[in-house]
Write a protein that holds these residues in place. Structure first.
Motif, PDB file in Angstrom:
ATOM      1  N   GLY A 411     -48.310   4.654   7.468  1.00 15.27           N
ATOM      2  CA  GLY A 411     -49.739   4.483   7.188  1.00 15.27           C
ATOM      3  C   GLY A 411     -50.013   3.808   5.862  1.00 15.27           C
ATOM      4  O   GLY A 411     -50.880   4.246   5.103  1.00 15.27           O
ATOM      5  N   ILE A 412     -49.294   2.752   5.558  1.00 13.66           N
ATOM      6  CA  ILE A 412     -49.461   2.057   4.278  1.00 13.66           C
ATOM      7  C   ILE A 412     -50.730   1.219   4.304  1.00 13.66           C
ATOM      8  O   ILE A 412     -51.022   0.520   5.281  1.00 13.66           O
ATOM      9  N   ALA A 413     -51.486   1.278   3.217  1.00 10.39           N
ATOM     10  CA  ALA A 413     -52.741   0.522   3.122  1.00 10.39           C
ATOM     11  C   ALA A 413     -52.465  -0.957   2.875  1.00 10.39           C
ATOM     12  O   ALA A 413     -51.447  -1.326   2.279  1.00 10.39           O
ATOM     13  N   TYR A 414     -53.404  -1.783   3.349  1.00  9.26           N
ATOM     14  CA  TYR A 414     -53.386  -3.219   3.074  1.00  9.26           C
ATOM     15  C   TYR A 414     -54.685  -3.564   2.348  1.00  9.26           C
ATOM     16  O   TYR A 414     -55.765  -3.143   2.762  1.00  9.26           O
ATOM     17  N   VAL A 442     -52.958   7.244  -7.000  1.00 11.41           N
ATOM     18  CA  VAL A 442     -51.919   7.775  -6.124  1.00 11.41           C
ATOM     19  C   VAL A 442     -50.576   7.479  -6.788  1.00 11.41           C
ATOM     20  O   VAL A 442     -50.282   6.326  -7.125  1.00 11.41           O
ATOM     21  N   LEU A 443     -49.751   8.489  -6.971  1.00 10.02           N
ATOM     22  CA  LEU A 443     -48.483   8.367  -7.681  1.00 10.02           C
ATOM     23  C   LEU A 443     -47.341   8.858  -6.799  1.00 10.02           C
ATOM     24  O   LEU A 443     -47.520   9.764  -5.985  1.00 10.02           O
ATOM     25  N   GLY A 444     -46.160   8.281  -6.992  1.00 12.28           N
ATOM     26  CA  GLY A 444     -44.990   8.765  -6.263  1.00 12.28           C
ATOM     27  C   GLY A 444     -44.135   7.643  -5.723  1.00 12.28           C
ATOM     28  O   GLY A 444     -44.154   6.515  -6.226  1.00 12.28           O
ATOM     29  N   ASP A 445     -43.401   7.950  -4.671  1.00 14.89           N
ATOM     30  CA  ASP A 445     -42.453   6.993  -4.090  1.00 14.89           C
ATOM     31  C   ASP A 445     -42.975   6.487  -2.747  1.00 14.89           C
ATOM     32  O   ASP A 445     -44.192   6.444  -2.514  1.00 14.89           O
ATOM     33  N   SER A 446     -42.083   6.134  -1.835  1.00 11.43           N
ATOM     34  CA  SER A 446     -42.503   5.610  -0.532  1.00 11.43           C
ATOM     35  C   SER A 446     -43.257   6.650   0.290  1.00 11.43           C
ATOM     36  O   SER A 446     -44.029   6.294   1.190  1.00 11.43           O
ATOM     37  N   HIS A 447     -43.072   7.932   0.000  1.00 13.76           N
ATOM     38  CA  HIS A 447     -43.833   8.970   0.705  1.00 13.76           C
ATOM     39  C   HIS A 447     -45.304   8.930   0.297  1.00 13.76           C
ATOM     40  O   HIS A 447     -46.189   9.186   1.125  1.00 13.76           O
ATOM     41  N   ALA A 448     -45.560   8.600  -0.969  1.00 15.56           N
ATOM     42  CA  ALA A 448     -46.954   8.413  -1.391  1.00 15.56           C
ATOM     43  C   ALA A 448     -47.526   7.159  -0.754  1.00 15.56           C
ATOM     44  O   ALA A 448     -48.696   7.130  -0.336  1.00 15.56           O
ATOM     45  N   GLU A 449     -46.719   6.106  -0.659  1.00 16.06           N
ATOM     46  CA  GLU A 449     -47.200   4.848  -0.072  1.00 16.06           C
ATOM     47  C   GLU A 449     -47.660   5.041   1.368  1.00 16.06           C
ATOM     48  O   GLU A 449     -48.665   4.448   1.788  1.00 16.06           O
ATOM     49  N   THR A 450     -46.947   5.870   2.122  1.00 22.47           N
ATOM     50  CA  THR A 450     -47.304   6.025   3.532  1.00 22.47           C
ATOM     51  C   THR A 450     -48.582   6.828   3.727  1.00 22.47           C
ATOM     52  O   THR A 450     -49.142   6.856   4.831  1.00 22.47           O
ATOM     53  N   LEU A 451     -49.080   7.460   2.653  1.00 21.40           N
ATOM     54  CA  LEU A 451     -50.366   8.163   2.722  1.00 21.40           C
ATOM     55  C   LEU A 451     -51.542   7.264   2.367  1.00 21.40           C
ATOM     56  O   LEU A 451     -52.701   7.650   2.586  1.00 21.40           O
ATOM     57  N   THR A 452     -51.269   6.061   1.820  1.00 20.21           N
ATOM     58  CA  THR A 452     -52.352   5.263   1.231  1.00 20.21           C
ATOM     59  C   THR A 452     -53.374   4.773   2.254  1.00 20.21           C
ATOM     60  O   THR A 452     -54.562   4.654   1.922  1.00 20.21           O
ATOM     61  N   GLY A 453     -52.950   4.505   3.486  1.00 17.21           N
ATOM     62  CA  GLY A 453     -53.917   4.067   4.498  1.00 17.21           C
ATOM     63  C   GLY A 453     -54.951   5.141   4.799  1.00 17.21           C
ATOM     64  O   GLY A 453     -56.155   4.924   4.635  1.00 17.21           O
ATOM     65  N   THR A 655     -41.710   8.304  11.184  1.00 12.33           N
ATOM     66  CA  THR A 655     -41.140   6.997  11.545  1.00 12.33           C
ATOM     67  C   THR A 655     -39.620   7.005  11.456  1.00 12.33           C
ATOM     68  O   THR A 655     -38.972   6.088  11.953  1.00 12.33           O
ATOM     69  N   ASP A 656     -39.055   8.002  10.798  1.00  9.70           N
ATOM     70  CA  ASP A 656     -37.597   8.119  10.679  1.00  9.70           C
ATOM     71  C   ASP A 656     -37.251   9.588  10.472  1.00  9.70           C
ATOM     72  O   ASP A 656     -37.807  10.439  11.169  1.00  9.70           O
ATOM     73  N   LEU A 660     -43.579  10.074   6.983  1.00 11.67           N
ATOM     74  CA  LEU A 660     -44.646  10.284   7.953  1.00 11.67           C
ATOM     75  C   LEU A 660     -45.107   8.964   8.547  1.00 11.67           C
ATOM     76  O   LEU A 660     -45.140   7.932   7.874  1.00 11.67           O
ATOM     77  N   SER A 661     -45.479   9.019   9.811  1.00 16.11           N
ATOM     78  CA  SER A 661     -46.135   7.886  10.460  1.00 16.11           C
ATOM     79  C   SER A 661     -47.613   7.897  10.064  1.00 16.11           C
ATOM     80  O   SER A 661     -48.090   8.799   9.363  1.00 16.11           O
ATOM     81  N   ARG A 662     -48.348   6.912  10.532  1.00 14.50           N
ATOM     82  CA  ARG A 662     -49.792   6.910  10.253  1.00 14.50           C
ATOM     83  C   ARG A 662     -50.448   8.153  10.843  1.00 14.50           C
ATOM     84  O   ARG A 662     -51.296   8.776  10.197  1.00 14.50           O
TER      85      ARG A 662
END
Length: 680
Positions: A411-414, A442-453, A655-656, A660-662
C-alpha cells in the motif's frame, strides 16, 4: 544444466581390425561425470541455508560436461572422418537414440505431475517451457524469462533443460562445420578450432558485464568449453602414441582444480575464475594417464553414478521443483534426502529400461521415428491446450479460482506519479490533503512505507498531511547502524530528526521491524515456516561487544529515541511490529487453496514471545501521554483462538513473509484511526 548425452557414450574398442585407431572406453570419464552430476544435484537441492548454497560452485558441473561432450564428440567425428565412414545422418540418429527416449519420458511424467500440483499461472509458465524444451530452445526461453540463480528458479521444473538445448545446438552445428573444414582444409583443422575457441572466450568476457544472463545461456558464449574438449580430441588423435612425462600427475592437479572450483569458486556466470579453473581441471584429467586420480575416478560407485548421470540429471530438477511447489514448508534435510533418493531410483529405472534398449537398437529406426513424432505431437498438444485454457482452471472451484487470481500489492503512496520510497529528506513525499501544512510525519523502514497509501487517505479525510521520512532497511532508532554493511541509517535518522524540528512536526507515526533488527534474527514461526534471508542486526555506532550486549544496547537506543521525541514535544504513535508469518503468504496460500487446506494462520503466543522486549520498552512509557503504542496483533490476531490471520475472505493481508499488502495496511490503519488525534 544438463549432463551431456554425448559424454554418456562409452567408447568401446572397435571391432574393425583394419581401423587406423581404436576407440576405448575410459572409465575415469564416467567417474568425472559422476562427480559433476553429484555437484549439480547437490547445488539444486541446496542443503545449505536458503541464502548460501552448501556447494557454492556446484552448478559448474555443467562446464565439466560441456568439455567432456566436446571431447567425445571430437573423438567420434574425427575417428570416422579418418576412416572415411562419417555420416551426418548416422550421427544424428545416434544422438536421437541417446537423448530422446529418456527426455520424452521425463517430460511426460513431469507434465502429469504438474497437472496435479501446479495452479493455473505456474502451469502456464511450465507449459511454455515444455514446448520450448521439446524443440531444444529452452536456453532462449529461460534467458527471456528467469534468472537461473533466483528463488523462482528452484520452483521451475524444466529450468535445467537450458543446457540440453545448448548441447543440441552444438551437435547441430559442430559436426557439419568440422566436416566442411576437413574436406576443404584438413591441415588447418586444429588451427581453426583454436581460433574459434579463443573467439568464444573473448565474446564471453566482453558480453559478461553487459548481458550476464545471455552469456550464461547462449551457445556462442559457451562454445569455448565444447571446443576445448574438441581441441583435446584432435591433439590426442594427432599424438596418440606419445606419452607425457607428467601424465600421471596432470589428472591429480586437474582433480584438485575441479573439486576446488565446485566447492569454493562459484561466480554465477558463464565465464569467470570458477568456470576457467574447472575447465582447466577437466582438461588435465582428459589428457592425463593412469595414476592416483585415475584410481579415485574409477571407483565402482562413482562410475555407476556416471553411467546413470543423464537420467539422474533429467529427473532431479523436476522432482525437487515440484516437491518444493507442493510442500508448504521449505524441504528440510530429511525431505531433500527423500526427494533425491526418488531421483536416483527413477534415474536407474529409466537408464536400465529406457536408455539401454533404445540405445542398443532394440527398437529399429522406423519405430524410433514414429514414437518420437507421436510423443512430440502429444506433448505439444498438451502444452498448447494448457496455454489456450490458461492452465486448465476448471480443475478448481469458482471460489478457488477467484482466490488464485488475487495478486496482493503493497500500500505504498504515490505523489505526483512517483512512489514514496527511498527518497532523500529534502525530497520527501507529503501525503494526505494537498495544500495543507504537514503536522505529521511517517518514520521507519519499508513497513512504514507500505502504510503510506492508506495513511494518506486517512489524513486526507481529516484535512491533514504528513511528511514521509522512511528508508527501507533502517529502523527509526537514532544512533544505530546495520552491522556488517555500509549502513547509512544513523545519518538518515539524524537528518530526519532535524527535519522534524525544522518543520515543526507535532505528531509522528513510527512503524518498523524493531524486533528483527534488535534480535538480529529472521522469523521462525515454530511450525515449519522460516523466513528466508540473511539476518540484519543493528548496533549502536562504534559498538564492540557480544550479541547479548548488542541487543541490550539497541534496546537502550530505542528508549532514548522515544524519550528524545517526547522531550521535543512530539506525540509518538508507535506501531509495534506486525505479526511475521515465516511463510511467503501469497505463495503458500496458492498451495493451500489448491489443496483445500485453508486457512493460513500463525501462533499469537510465538508473536508475543518474540516481541516481548519491544512490549516491555513501550510499557515503560505507559504513563507518558506523548508515547502512544499501537498493537497490530489486536487487529490481526484472536485471543480466543490464539492465532493470527494472514487473510480473510478474498483479502490477503501480506505480500510476502512480513510486509502488509494494501488490504492488510488498510485494516491496520482503520484500527489506528480510532487512536490518532487530529488537530483542528
Amino acid at each position: 544444466m544438463q549432463l551431456n548425452p554425448m559424454s554418456q557414450d562409452r567408447l568401446q574398442s572397435s571391432t574393425d581390425q583394419h581401423a587406423p585407431e581404436k576407440r576405448r572406453y575410459r572409465p575415469e570419464i564416467d567417474g568425472l561425470r559422476g562427480i559433476a552430476v553429484l555437484a549439480v544435484v547437490l547445488f539444486h537441492a541446496n542443503f545449505g541455508s536458503s541464502n548460501a548454497y552448501a556447494l557454492q560452485g556446484g552448478y559448474l558441473g555443467v562446464d565439466i560436461f560441456f568439455v567432456i561432450s566436446g571431447y567425445l564428440t571430437g573423438v567420434l567425428v574425427l575417428t570416422d572422418l579418418r576412416r572415411q565412414t562419417f555420416s551426418l545422418r548416422d550421427f544424428y540418429i545416434r544422438r536421437a537414440r541417446r537423448i530422446l527416449p529418456a527426455l520424452f519420458l521425463v517430460l511426460t511424467v513431469t507434465l502429469c505431475l504438474a497437472l496435479l500440483i501446479l495452479v493455473p499461472q505456474p502451469l502456464v509458465d511450465f507449459s511454455r517451457s515444455l514446448v520450448a524444451s521439446i524443440f531444444f530452445a529452452a536456453n532462449i526461453f529461460f534467458w527471456w524469462r528467469i534468472d537461473y540463480f533466483s528463488e523462482p528458479g528452484e520452483l521451475t521444473p524444466l529450468l535445467h533443460l537450458w543446457s540440453l538445448a545448448v548441447e543440441e545446438q552444438f551437435y547441430l552445428l559442430f559436426p557439419p562445420m568440422l566436416l566442411l573444414v576437413w574436406r576443404c582444409g584438413r591441415q588447418a583443422t586444429l588451427c581453426l578450432m583454436i581460433v574459434a575457441t579463443a573467439s568464444s572466450i573473448l565474446l564471453a568476457f566482453h558480453n559478461g558485464a553487459v548481458d550476464a544472463a545471455g552469456t550464461f545461456y547462449f551457445l556462442y558464449y559457451r562454445a569455448w568449453q565444447f571446443l576445448i574438449g574438441a581441441v583435446l580430441a584432435k591433439m590426442r588423435a594427432d599424438h596418440r602414441d606419445s606419452r607425457h612425462p607428467f601424465g600421471a600427475v596432470l589428472p591429480v592437479i586437474g582433480l584438485g582444480l575441479v573439486l576446488c572450483s565446485l566447492v569454493l569458486l562459484g561466480s554465477r556466470g558463464a565465464i569467470g575464475m570458477g568456470s576457467i579453473t574447472v575447465v582447466i581441471g577437466t582438461s588435465l584429467i582428459i589428457v592425463g594417464d593412469r595414476g592416483p586420480a585415475f584410481w579415485l575416478l574409477t571407483r565402482r560407485p562413482l562410475v555407476w553414478i556416471g553411467l546413470i548421470s543423464y537420467s539422474l540429471y533429467l529427473w532431479h530438477q523436476p522432482i525437487l521443483a515440484l516437491g518444493r511447489s507442493y510442500l508448504v514448508n521449505a524441504p528440510g534435510g530429511s525431505t531433500l534426502t527423500l526427494l533425491l533418493s526418488a531421483s536416483f531410483a527413477l534415474a536407474f529405472l529409466s537408464w536400465r529400461y529406457v536408455e539401454q534398449p533404445f540405445r542398443h537398437a532394440a527398437i529399429n529406426r522406423e519405430q524410433l521415428a514414429a514414437s518420437a513424432i507421436l510423443t512430440v505431437v502429444m506433448l505439444v498438444a498438451a502444452g498448447l491446450s494448457s496455454l489456450l485454457t490458461g492452465g486448465f482452471p476448471g480443475r478448481y472451484s469458482q471460489v478457488q479460482q477467484h482466490l488464485l487470481e488475487i495478486t496482493p500489492e503493497r500500500g505504498i503512496a504515490y505523489v505526483e506519479g512517483r512512489t514514496c520510497t527511498r527518497r532523500a529528506i529534502v525530497d520527501a513525499c507529503i501525503i494526505g490533503r494537498p495544500g495543507t501544512k504537514p503536522h505529521f510525519a511517517v518514520l521507519g523502514d519499508s513497513h512504514a512505507e507500505t502504510l503510506t497509501g492508506p495513511l494518506s487517505d486517512l489524513l486526507n479525510r481529516n484535512s491533514a498531511s504528513a511528511y514521509v521520512y522512511t528508508d527501507a532497511g533502517c529502523p527509526f532508532i537514532i544512533g544505530v547502524v546495520e552491522q556488517n554493511s555500509n549502513s547509512h541509517c544513523d545519518e538518515y535518522n539524524n537528518d530526519a530528526f532535524q527535519a522534524l524540528k525544522a518543520n515543526q512536526v507535532s505528531d509522528v507515526i513510527i512503524s518498523d521491524r524493531s524486533t528483527a533488527y534488535m534480535l538480529g534474527t529472521r522469523f521462525d514461526n515454530q511450525e515449519g515456516g522460516i523466513e528466508p534471508g540473511l539476518p540484519f542486526p543493528v548496533a549502536p555506532v562504534g559498538f564492540r561487544g557480544d550479541d547479548h550486549a548488542r541487543t541490550l544496547a539497541v534496546a537502550s537506543q530505542l528508549r532514548e529515541t522515544l524519550r528524545r521525541l517526547a522531550e521535543n514535544n512530539i506525540v509518538v504513535y508507535y506501531v509495534l511490529p506486525v505479526p511475521e508469518v515465516g511463510w511467503n503468504v501469497p505463495r503458500t496460500l496458492v498451495k493451500l487453496i489448491a489443496q483445500g487446506h485453508l486457512p493460513l494462520t500463525t501462533s499469537l503466543a510465538v508473536y508475543l514471545k518474540r516481541n516481548e522486549k519491544v512490549f516491555d520498552i513501550l510499557n515503560e512509557f505507559k504513563d507518558n501521554p506523548k508515547i502512544i503504542p499501537i498493537y497490530p496483533h489486536k487487529t490481526f490476531c484472536s485471543a480466543v483462538s490464539g492465532r493470527c490471520a494472514t487473510h480473510e475472505n478474498d483479502e490477503i493481508f501480506y505480500t510476502d513473509t512480513d510486509h502488509l499488502s494494501r488490504q492488510g495496511a488498510e485494516k491496520l490503519v482503520a484500527a489506528t484511526a480510532k487512536i490518532i488525534k487530529f488537530h483542528d
